[in-house]
Design a protein around this motif. Sequence first.
Motif, PDB file in Angstrom:
ATOM      1  N   ARG A   1     -10.312 -30.790  20.606  1.00  0.00           N
ATOM      2  CA  ARG A   1     -10.195 -31.206  19.623  1.00  0.00           C
ATOM      3  C   ARG A   1      -9.081 -31.032  19.181  1.00  0.00           C
ATOM      4  N   LEU A   2      -8.268 -30.108  19.422  1.00  0.00           N
ATOM      5  CA  LEU A   2      -7.089 -29.532  18.874  1.00  0.00           C
ATOM      6  C   LEU A   2      -5.401 -30.204  19.711  1.00  0.00           C
ATOM      7  N   MET A   3      -6.250 -30.256  20.817  1.00  0.00           N
ATOM      8  CA  MET A   3      -4.963 -31.403  21.602  1.00  0.00           C
ATOM      9  C   MET A   3      -5.241 -32.130  21.248  1.00  0.00           C
ATOM     10  N   ALA A   4      -5.989 -33.099  21.157  1.00  0.00           N
ATOM     11  CA  ALA A   4      -6.399 -34.506  20.492  1.00  0.00           C
ATOM     12  C   ALA A   4      -5.303 -34.690  18.871  1.00  0.00           C
ATOM     13  N   VAL A   5      -6.044 -33.819  18.171  1.00  0.00           N
ATOM     14  CA  VAL A   5      -5.580 -33.690  16.784  1.00  0.00           C
ATOM     15  C   VAL A   5      -3.636 -32.692  16.794  1.00  0.00           C
ATOM     16  N   ALA A   6      -3.577 -32.220  17.898  1.00  0.00           N
ATOM     17  CA  ALA A   6      -1.820 -32.068  17.923  1.00  0.00           C
ATOM     18  C   ALA A   6      -0.775 -33.832  18.567  1.00  0.00           C
ATOM     19  N   ARG A   7      -1.805 -33.845  19.357  1.00  0.00           N
ATOM     20  CA  ARG A   7      -1.653 -35.973  19.446  1.00  0.00           C
ATOM     21  C   ARG A   7      -1.099 -36.410  18.923  1.00  0.00           C
ATOM     22  N   ILE A   8      -2.019 -36.845  17.644  1.00  0.00           N
ATOM     23  CA  ILE A   8      -1.770 -37.594  16.733  1.00  0.00           C
ATOM     24  C   ILE A   8      -1.225 -37.417  15.581  1.00  0.00           C
ATOM     25  N   LEU A   9      -0.947 -35.560  15.061  1.00  0.00           N
ATOM     26  CA  LEU A   9       0.340 -35.670  14.778  1.00  0.00           C
ATOM     27  C   LEU A   9       1.728 -36.077  15.168  1.00  0.00           C
ATOM     28  N   MET A  10       1.524 -35.185  16.364  1.00  0.00           N
ATOM     29  CA  MET A  10       3.484 -35.174  16.358  1.00  0.00           C
ATOM     30  C   MET A  10       3.276 -36.251  17.918  1.00  0.00           C
ATOM     31  N   PRO A  11       3.167 -37.643  17.805  1.00  0.00           N
ATOM     32  CA  PRO A  11       2.697 -38.315  19.112  1.00  0.00           C
ATOM     33  C   PRO A  11       4.452 -37.644  20.027  1.00  0.00           C
ATOM     34  N   ALA A  12       5.160 -37.636  20.047  1.00  0.00           N
ATOM     35  CA  ALA A  12       6.717 -37.457  20.825  1.00  0.00           C
ATOM     36  C   ALA A  12       6.473 -36.171  21.912  1.00  0.00           C
ATOM     37  N   ALA A  13       5.821 -35.343  20.525  1.00  0.00           N
ATOM     38  CA  ALA A  13       6.152 -34.250  21.453  1.00  0.00           C
ATOM     39  C   ALA A  13       5.209 -33.780  22.535  1.00  0.00           C
ATOM     40  N   MET A  14       5.450 -32.873  24.039  1.00  0.00           N
ATOM     41  CA  MET A  14       4.781 -32.577  25.106  1.00  0.00           C
ATOM     42  C   MET A  14       3.727 -31.349  24.026  1.00  0.00           C
ATOM     43  N   VAL A  15       2.532 -31.779  24.545  1.00  0.00           N
ATOM     44  CA  VAL A  15       2.293 -31.175  24.233  1.00  0.00           C
ATOM     45  C   VAL A  15       0.657 -29.984  25.360  1.00  0.00           C
ATOM     46  N   ARG A  16       0.964 -28.957  25.230  1.00  0.00           N
ATOM     47  CA  ARG A  16       1.454 -28.341  26.001  1.00  0.00           C
ATOM     48  C   ARG A  16      -0.260 -27.071  26.560  1.00  0.00           C
ATOM     49  N   MET A  17      -1.380 -27.725  27.456  1.00  0.00           N
ATOM     50  CA  MET A  17      -2.092 -26.228  27.511  1.00  0.00           C
ATOM     51  C   MET A  17      -1.769 -25.633  28.296  1.00  0.00           C
ATOM     52  N   SER A  18      -1.912 -24.624  27.152  1.00  0.00           N
ATOM     53  CA  SER A  18      -1.416 -23.400  28.088  1.00  0.00           C
ATOM     54  C   SER A  18      -2.363 -22.215  28.417  1.00  0.00           C
ATOM     55  N   ALA A  19      -2.009 -20.777  27.165  1.00  0.00           N
ATOM     56  CA  ALA A  19      -2.880 -20.120  28.552  1.00  0.00           C
ATOM     57  C   ALA A  19      -4.669 -19.631  28.054  1.00  0.00           C
ATOM     58  N   GLY A  20      -5.302 -19.548  29.102  1.00  0.00           N
ATOM     59  CA  GLY A  20      -6.546 -20.346  28.269  1.00  0.00           C
ATOM     60  C   GLY A  20      -7.482 -20.689  29.897  1.00  0.00           C
ATOM     61  N   ARG A  21      -6.592 -21.576  30.602  1.00  0.00           N
ATOM     62  CA  ARG A  21      -7.166 -23.024  31.318  1.00  0.00           C
ATOM     63  C   ARG A  21      -7.904 -22.020  32.047  1.00  0.00           C
ATOM     64  N   GLN A  22      -7.483 -21.021  32.715  1.00  0.00           N
ATOM     65  CA  GLN A  22      -8.554 -20.266  34.153  1.00  0.00           C
ATOM     66  C   GLN A  22     -10.344 -20.071  33.868  1.00  0.00           C
ATOM     67  N   GLN A  23     -10.451 -19.918  32.034  1.00  0.00           N
ATOM     68  CA  GLN A  23     -11.461 -19.673  31.432  1.00  0.00           C
ATOM     69  C   GLN A  23     -11.881 -21.272  31.394  1.00  0.00           C
ATOM     70  N   LEU A  24     -11.032 -22.169  31.963  1.00  0.00           N
ATOM     71  CA  LEU A  24     -12.290 -24.093  31.051  1.00  0.00           C
ATOM     72  C   LEU A  24     -12.361 -24.282  33.218  1.00  0.00           C
TER      73      LEU A  24
END
Length: 340
Positions: free
Chosen positions: A262-285
Amino acid sequence: MHATHAHAPHSPSANEVPIRSDWTLAEVRALHDLPLLDLLYRAQSVHRAVWKDNKVQLCSLLSVKTGGCPENCGYCPQAARYDTGVKAEKLMSVPAVLDSAKQAKDAGATRFCMGAAWREVKEGPQFESVLEMVRGVKALGMEACCTLGMLSESQAKRLKDAGLDAYNHNLDSSEAFYGEIITTRTYEDRKRTLAHVRAQGINVCSGGIIGMGESVDDRCTMLLTLANQTPHPESVPINALVPVEGTPLANRPPVDPLELVRLMAVARILMPAAMVRMSAGRQQLSQEAQLLCMVAGANSIFFGDTLLTTSNPTFEDDMRLLKNAGATPLQPNVDRPKVS
Ligand code: SAM
Ligand code: DTB
Ligand code: SF4
Protein backbone atom coordinates in the motif's frame (compact mmCIF):
# COMPACT_ATOMS: atom_id res chain seq x y z
CA MET A 1 2.48 21.21 -13.86
CA HIS A 2 3.18 18.24 -16.07
CA ALA A 3 6.27 16.11 -16.25
CA THR A 4 7.85 16.49 -19.67
CA HIS A 5 8.51 13.86 -22.26
CA ALA A 6 12.00 12.42 -22.48
CA HIS A 7 13.24 11.15 -25.82
CA ALA A 8 15.91 8.53 -25.27
CA PRO A 9 15.11 4.90 -26.10
CA HIS A 10 13.38 3.15 -23.20
CA SER A 11 13.08 6.48 -21.48
CA PRO A 12 10.10 7.12 -19.28
CA SER A 13 7.67 9.91 -20.01
CA ALA A 14 5.04 11.57 -17.93
CA ASN A 15 3.32 13.86 -20.37
CA GLU A 16 -0.18 13.08 -19.19
CA VAL A 17 0.26 12.73 -15.46
CA PRO A 18 -0.21 15.84 -13.38
CA ILE A 19 2.53 16.43 -10.86
CA ARG A 20 1.10 17.94 -7.68
CA SER A 21 2.66 19.40 -4.56
CA ASP A 22 -0.54 20.34 -2.77
CA TRP A 23 -1.77 17.03 -1.38
CA THR A 24 -3.75 16.97 1.85
CA LEU A 25 -3.56 14.28 4.49
CA ALA A 26 -7.22 13.44 3.92
CA GLU A 27 -6.53 12.79 0.23
CA VAL A 28 -3.47 10.68 0.94
CA ARG A 29 -5.25 8.69 3.60
CA ALA A 30 -8.20 8.13 1.28
CA LEU A 31 -5.83 6.72 -1.35
CA HIS A 32 -4.12 4.55 1.23
CA ASP A 33 -7.42 3.11 2.43
CA LEU A 34 -8.84 2.27 -0.99
CA PRO A 35 -9.73 -1.35 -1.58
CA LEU A 36 -6.37 -2.90 -2.45
CA LEU A 37 -7.39 -3.75 -6.00
CA ASP A 38 -8.50 -0.16 -6.65
CA LEU A 39 -5.30 1.20 -5.12
CA LEU A 40 -3.17 -1.09 -7.26
CA TYR A 41 -5.11 -0.12 -10.37
CA ARG A 42 -4.59 3.58 -9.66
CA ALA A 43 -0.90 3.14 -8.89
CA GLN A 44 -0.24 0.97 -11.90
CA SER A 45 -2.08 3.42 -14.19
CA VAL A 46 0.14 6.28 -12.97
CA HIS A 47 3.19 4.07 -13.20
CA ARG A 48 2.48 3.01 -16.79
CA ALA A 49 1.79 6.58 -17.91
CA VAL A 50 5.28 7.58 -16.81
CA TRP A 51 7.41 4.48 -16.93
CA LYS A 52 6.52 2.81 -20.20
CA ASP A 53 8.58 -0.32 -19.90
CA ASN A 54 9.46 -3.03 -17.45
CA LYS A 55 12.74 -1.59 -16.24
CA VAL A 56 14.00 -1.96 -12.71
CA GLN A 57 17.04 -0.04 -11.53
CA LEU A 58 19.61 -2.14 -9.72
CA CYS A 59 21.42 -0.13 -7.07
CA SER A 60 24.34 -1.34 -5.08
CA LEU A 61 24.94 -0.25 -1.52
CA LEU A 62 28.24 -0.17 0.32
CA SER A 63 28.91 0.79 3.91
CA VAL A 64 32.13 2.78 3.47
CA LYS A 65 32.23 3.65 7.17
CA THR A 66 30.52 1.17 9.45
CA GLY A 67 29.35 1.47 13.04
CA GLY A 68 30.29 3.63 16.01
CA CYS A 69 27.68 6.28 15.19
CA PRO A 70 26.93 8.79 17.98
CA GLU A 71 23.23 9.11 17.03
CA ASN A 72 20.43 7.20 18.76
CA CYS A 73 18.19 6.17 15.83
CA GLY A 74 16.11 3.42 17.45
CA TYR A 75 16.20 1.15 14.42
CA CYS A 76 19.89 1.34 13.63
CA PRO A 77 22.43 -1.42 14.21
CA GLN A 78 25.25 1.10 13.68
CA ALA A 79 24.49 3.34 16.66
CA ALA A 80 27.42 2.99 19.08
CA ARG A 81 25.16 2.99 22.12
CA TYR A 82 23.36 -0.25 21.22
CA ASP A 83 25.00 -3.60 21.63
CA THR A 84 24.26 -5.07 18.21
CA GLY A 85 27.50 -6.84 17.37
CA VAL A 86 28.33 -4.28 14.67
CA LYS A 87 31.91 -3.12 15.27
CA ALA A 88 33.05 0.40 14.59
CA GLU A 89 35.36 0.44 11.60
CA LYS A 90 37.47 3.06 9.89
CA LEU A 91 36.55 4.69 6.62
CA MET A 92 37.36 2.26 3.79
CA SER A 93 40.19 3.14 1.44
CA VAL A 94 39.35 4.73 -1.89
CA PRO A 95 40.71 1.79 -3.97
CA ALA A 96 38.75 -0.76 -1.92
CA VAL A 97 35.53 1.21 -2.47
CA LEU A 98 36.21 1.55 -6.19
CA ASP A 99 36.93 -2.19 -6.49
CA SER A 100 33.55 -2.84 -4.96
CA ALA A 101 31.88 -0.33 -7.30
CA LYS A 102 33.50 -2.02 -10.30
CA GLN A 103 32.24 -5.42 -9.15
CA ALA A 104 28.76 -4.00 -8.67
CA LYS A 105 28.87 -2.50 -12.15
CA ASP A 106 29.97 -5.82 -13.64
CA ALA A 107 27.04 -7.49 -11.88
CA GLY A 108 24.62 -5.01 -13.49
CA ALA A 109 24.29 -2.14 -11.01
CA THR A 110 23.90 1.33 -12.50
CA ARG A 111 23.87 3.24 -9.24
CA PHE A 112 26.34 2.97 -6.41
CA CYS A 113 25.36 4.28 -3.00
CA MET A 114 27.99 4.84 -0.33
CA GLY A 115 26.82 4.98 3.28
CA ALA A 116 28.67 6.30 6.31
CA ALA A 117 27.58 5.90 9.94
CA TRP A 118 28.17 9.57 10.67
CA ARG A 119 25.95 12.10 12.40
CA GLU A 120 27.29 14.70 9.99
CA VAL A 121 30.10 15.28 7.55
CA LYS A 122 33.23 16.83 9.02
CA GLU A 123 35.76 18.68 6.90
CA GLY A 124 39.13 16.97 6.63
CA PRO A 125 40.88 13.99 5.08
CA GLN A 126 37.88 11.68 5.45
CA PHE A 127 35.63 14.01 3.50
CA GLU A 128 38.39 14.42 0.90
CA SER A 129 38.45 10.62 0.53
CA VAL A 130 34.69 10.50 0.07
CA LEU A 131 34.97 13.13 -2.68
CA GLU A 132 37.62 10.94 -4.31
CA MET A 133 35.25 7.95 -4.08
CA VAL A 134 32.52 9.96 -5.80
CA ARG A 135 34.89 10.96 -8.61
CA GLY A 136 35.96 7.34 -9.01
CA VAL A 137 32.39 6.00 -9.16
CA LYS A 138 31.53 8.63 -11.78
CA ALA A 139 34.60 7.63 -13.80
CA LEU A 140 33.15 4.09 -13.92
CA GLY A 141 30.04 5.50 -15.61
CA MET A 142 27.71 4.81 -12.69
CA GLU A 143 25.32 7.09 -10.86
CA ALA A 144 26.92 8.08 -7.57
CA CYS A 145 24.88 8.46 -4.40
CA CYS A 146 26.04 9.08 -0.84
CA THR A 147 24.40 9.01 2.55
CA LEU A 148 26.69 10.60 5.11
CA GLY A 149 24.37 12.28 7.62
CA MET A 150 23.92 16.03 7.93
CA LEU A 151 25.60 18.29 5.38
CA SER A 152 26.26 22.01 5.16
CA GLU A 153 25.55 23.78 1.91
CA SER A 154 29.26 24.19 1.15
CA GLN A 155 29.79 20.45 1.66
CA ALA A 156 26.87 19.78 -0.67
CA LYS A 157 28.58 22.03 -3.22
CA ARG A 158 31.83 20.11 -2.93
CA LEU A 159 29.98 16.82 -3.44
CA LYS A 160 28.20 18.28 -6.46
CA ASP A 161 31.52 19.47 -7.89
CA ALA A 162 32.90 15.95 -7.44
CA GLY A 163 30.04 14.70 -9.62
CA LEU A 164 27.59 13.36 -7.02
CA ASP A 165 24.23 12.57 -8.62
CA ALA A 166 22.12 12.01 -5.52
CA TYR A 167 22.17 12.31 -1.76
CA ASN A 168 20.15 9.97 0.44
CA HIS A 169 18.76 11.47 3.62
CA ASN A 170 15.54 9.88 4.86
CA LEU A 171 12.75 11.63 6.72
CA ASP A 172 12.12 8.15 8.12
CA SER A 173 8.62 8.92 9.46
CA SER A 174 6.22 11.78 10.18
CA GLU A 175 7.50 14.74 12.16
CA ALA A 176 5.14 13.77 15.01
CA PHE A 177 6.53 10.24 15.29
CA TYR A 178 10.18 11.14 14.64
CA GLY A 179 10.89 12.05 18.28
CA GLU A 180 9.82 8.56 19.39
CA ILE A 181 12.66 7.04 17.39
CA ILE A 182 15.48 9.61 17.40
CA THR A 183 16.23 12.38 19.87
CA THR A 184 19.80 13.32 18.94
CA ARG A 185 18.62 15.43 16.01
CA THR A 186 15.39 17.02 14.82
CA TYR A 187 13.15 16.73 11.82
CA GLU A 188 14.14 20.31 11.01
CA ASP A 189 17.80 19.21 10.85
CA ARG A 190 16.79 16.56 8.34
CA LYS A 191 14.85 19.01 6.20
CA ARG A 192 17.70 21.53 6.31
CA THR A 193 20.17 19.02 4.86
CA LEU A 194 17.68 18.14 2.14
CA ALA A 195 17.38 21.84 1.30
CA HIS A 196 21.19 22.15 1.03
CA VAL A 197 21.29 19.15 -1.29
CA ARG A 198 18.51 20.56 -3.45
CA ALA A 199 20.07 24.03 -3.53
CA GLN A 200 23.21 22.55 -5.08
CA GLY A 201 21.28 20.73 -7.79
CA ILE A 202 21.98 17.28 -6.39
CA ASN A 203 19.07 14.85 -6.78
CA VAL A 204 17.25 14.15 -3.55
CA CYS A 205 16.79 10.58 -2.36
CA SER A 206 14.52 10.59 0.66
CA GLY A 207 12.05 8.12 2.06
CA GLY A 208 11.41 6.25 5.24
CA ILE A 209 10.82 3.13 7.24
CA ILE A 210 7.61 1.37 8.15
CA GLY A 211 7.11 -1.05 10.98
CA MET A 212 8.54 1.06 13.81
CA GLY A 213 5.20 1.35 15.65
CA GLU A 214 4.00 4.38 13.71
CA SER A 215 0.34 4.84 12.74
CA VAL A 216 -1.02 4.75 9.21
CA ASP A 217 -1.45 8.53 9.45
CA ASP A 218 2.26 8.84 10.30
CA ARG A 219 3.14 6.88 7.17
CA CYS A 220 0.79 8.96 5.04
CA THR A 221 2.12 12.19 6.55
CA MET A 222 5.67 11.18 5.73
CA LEU A 223 4.75 10.61 2.08
CA LEU A 224 2.76 13.84 2.07
CA THR A 225 5.79 15.77 3.39
CA LEU A 226 7.94 14.33 0.61
CA ALA A 227 5.30 14.87 -2.08
CA ASN A 228 4.61 18.46 -1.10
CA GLN A 229 8.20 19.44 -1.81
CA THR A 230 8.79 21.19 -5.12
CA PRO A 231 10.30 19.49 -6.96
CA HIS A 232 9.58 16.05 -5.61
CA PRO A 233 12.50 13.89 -4.49
CA GLU A 234 13.82 12.05 -7.55
CA SER A 235 14.16 8.91 -5.46
CA VAL A 236 12.02 7.55 -2.62
CA PRO A 237 13.35 4.52 -0.74
CA ILE A 238 10.73 2.65 1.25
CA ASN A 239 12.28 0.47 3.93
CA ALA A 240 10.54 -2.16 6.03
CA LEU A 241 12.14 -2.22 9.45
CA VAL A 242 14.76 -4.93 9.79
CA PRO A 243 14.57 -5.53 13.54
CA VAL A 244 18.11 -5.91 14.87
CA GLU A 245 18.94 -7.52 18.21
CA GLY A 246 20.25 -4.91 20.64
CA THR A 247 18.33 -1.96 19.14
CA PRO A 248 15.26 -0.55 20.90
CA LEU A 249 13.12 -1.76 17.98
CA ALA A 250 14.45 -5.33 18.08
CA ASN A 251 11.09 -6.76 19.10
CA ARG A 252 8.81 -5.01 16.69
CA PRO A 253 6.50 -7.47 14.96
CA PRO A 254 7.15 -7.97 11.24
CA VAL A 255 5.47 -5.58 8.83
CA ASP A 256 2.45 -7.00 7.04
CA PRO A 257 3.70 -7.18 3.42
CA LEU A 258 0.42 -5.74 2.13
CA GLU A 259 0.98 -2.61 4.23
CA LEU A 260 4.26 -2.18 2.41
CA VAL A 261 2.51 -2.70 -0.92
CA ARG A 262 0.00 0.00 0.00
CA LEU A 263 2.76 2.45 0.86
CA MET A 264 4.62 1.80 -2.39
CA ALA A 265 1.39 2.40 -4.28
CA VAL A 266 0.67 5.66 -2.49
CA ALA A 267 4.27 6.83 -3.07
CA ARG A 268 3.88 6.06 -6.79
CA ILE A 269 0.59 7.96 -7.06
CA LEU A 270 1.87 11.00 -5.15
CA MET A 271 5.26 11.13 -6.88
CA PRO A 272 4.70 9.75 -10.39
CA ALA A 273 8.18 10.44 -11.75
CA ALA A 274 10.24 9.43 -8.73
CA MET A 275 12.13 6.17 -8.59
CA VAL A 276 10.34 4.25 -5.84
CA ARG A 277 12.88 1.93 -4.27
CA MET A 278 12.14 -1.29 -2.42
CA SER A 279 14.88 -0.97 0.16
CA ALA A 280 15.52 -2.70 3.48
CA GLY A 281 13.38 -5.63 4.49
CA ARG A 282 13.13 -7.48 1.17
CA GLN A 283 14.67 -10.58 2.63
CA GLN A 284 11.70 -10.88 4.93
CA LEU A 285 9.31 -10.68 1.95
CA SER A 286 8.18 -13.47 -0.33
CA GLN A 287 8.90 -13.10 -4.00
CA GLU A 288 5.18 -12.65 -4.58
CA ALA A 289 5.03 -9.75 -2.13
CA GLN A 290 7.96 -8.11 -3.92
CA LEU A 291 6.19 -8.60 -7.25
CA LEU A 292 3.13 -6.89 -5.79
CA CYS A 293 5.37 -3.99 -4.71
CA MET A 294 6.46 -3.74 -8.35
CA VAL A 295 2.86 -3.76 -9.53
CA ALA A 296 2.31 -0.95 -7.03
CA GLY A 297 5.05 1.04 -8.75
CA ALA A 298 8.36 0.11 -7.15
CA ASN A 299 10.98 0.30 -9.88
CA SER A 300 14.26 -0.17 -8.11
CA ILE A 301 15.93 -2.58 -5.72
CA PHE A 302 19.16 -2.63 -3.77
CA PHE A 303 20.90 -5.76 -4.87
CA GLY A 304 23.89 -7.56 -3.46
CA ASP A 305 24.13 -9.86 -0.47
CA THR A 306 24.28 -7.09 2.14
CA LEU A 307 22.59 -3.74 2.55
CA LEU A 308 24.78 -1.74 4.93
CA THR A 309 25.11 -4.26 7.74
CA THR A 310 22.07 -6.54 7.37
CA SER A 311 21.49 -9.18 4.75
CA ASN A 312 19.63 -8.84 1.49
CA PRO A 313 18.40 -11.44 -1.01
CA THR A 314 21.16 -13.12 -3.03
CA PHE A 315 22.08 -12.15 -6.59
CA GLU A 316 20.45 -15.38 -7.82
CA ASP A 317 17.22 -14.63 -5.92
CA ASP A 318 17.08 -11.19 -7.47
CA MET A 319 17.77 -12.42 -11.00
CA ARG A 320 14.89 -14.86 -10.51
CA LEU A 321 12.70 -12.01 -9.23
CA LEU A 322 13.42 -9.91 -12.33
CA LYS A 323 12.90 -12.88 -14.63
CA ASN A 324 9.58 -13.77 -13.01
CA ALA A 325 8.49 -10.14 -13.28
CA GLY A 326 9.54 -10.03 -16.93
CA ALA A 327 11.62 -7.01 -15.96
CA THR A 328 15.06 -6.01 -17.15
CA PRO A 329 17.66 -3.81 -15.48
CA LEU A 330 17.50 -0.12 -16.29
CA GLN A 331 20.49 0.95 -18.35
CA PRO A 332 22.80 3.66 -17.02
CA ASN A 333 22.34 7.29 -17.92
CA VAL A 334 18.85 7.05 -19.36
CA ASP A 335 16.78 10.18 -19.44
CA ARG A 336 14.48 10.59 -16.49
CA PRO A 337 11.15 12.33 -16.44
CA LYS A 338 11.27 15.77 -14.91
CA VAL A 339 9.70 15.73 -11.51
CA SER A 340 8.04 19.11 -11.53
N1 SAM B 1 24.03 8.01 8.93
C1 SAM B 1 23.33 8.45 7.80
C2 SAM B 1 21.91 8.86 8.10
O1 SAM B 1 21.37 8.45 9.10
O2 SAM B 1 21.34 9.59 7.29
C3 SAM B 1 23.33 7.45 6.65
C4 SAM B 1 23.16 5.97 6.90
S1 SAM B 1 21.60 5.44 7.58
C5 SAM B 1 21.99 3.78 8.03
C6 SAM B 1 20.51 5.34 6.17
C7 SAM B 1 19.10 4.89 6.39
O3 SAM B 1 19.05 3.49 6.58
C8 SAM B 1 18.34 5.43 7.59
O4 SAM B 1 17.84 6.72 7.38
C9 SAM B 1 17.19 4.43 7.70
O5 SAM B 1 16.08 4.88 6.94
C10 SAM B 1 17.77 3.15 7.08
N2 SAM B 1 17.90 2.09 8.09
C11 SAM B 1 18.87 1.97 9.03
N3 SAM B 1 18.67 0.89 9.78
C12 SAM B 1 17.55 0.28 9.33
C13 SAM B 1 16.83 -0.89 9.72
N4 SAM B 1 17.21 -1.64 10.74
N5 SAM B 1 15.73 -1.21 9.02
C14 SAM B 1 15.32 -0.44 7.97
N6 SAM B 1 15.96 0.67 7.57
C15 SAM B 1 17.06 1.03 8.24
C1 DTB C 1 17.75 3.54 2.48
O1 DTB C 1 16.68 4.13 2.60
N1 DTB C 1 17.93 2.27 2.78
C2 DTB C 1 19.30 1.87 2.61
C3 DTB C 1 19.91 3.14 1.95
N2 DTB C 1 18.85 4.08 2.03
C4 DTB C 1 21.15 3.72 2.50
C5 DTB C 1 19.92 1.45 3.91
C6 DTB C 1 19.20 0.32 4.57
C7 DTB C 1 19.96 -0.09 5.75
C8 DTB C 1 19.34 -1.27 6.45
C9 DTB C 1 20.06 -1.64 7.71
C10 DTB C 1 21.47 -2.11 7.51
O2 DTB C 1 21.74 -2.93 6.60
O3 DTB C 1 22.34 -1.71 8.30
FE1 SF4 D 1 23.89 6.86 12.71
FE2 SF4 D 1 22.56 6.97 10.40
FE3 SF4 D 1 22.38 4.79 12.01
FE4 SF4 D 1 21.23 7.06 12.76
S1 SF4 D 1 20.70 5.83 10.93
S2 SF4 D 1 22.52 5.73 14.06
S3 SF4 D 1 22.68 8.57 11.96
S4 SF4 D 1 24.19 5.50 10.95
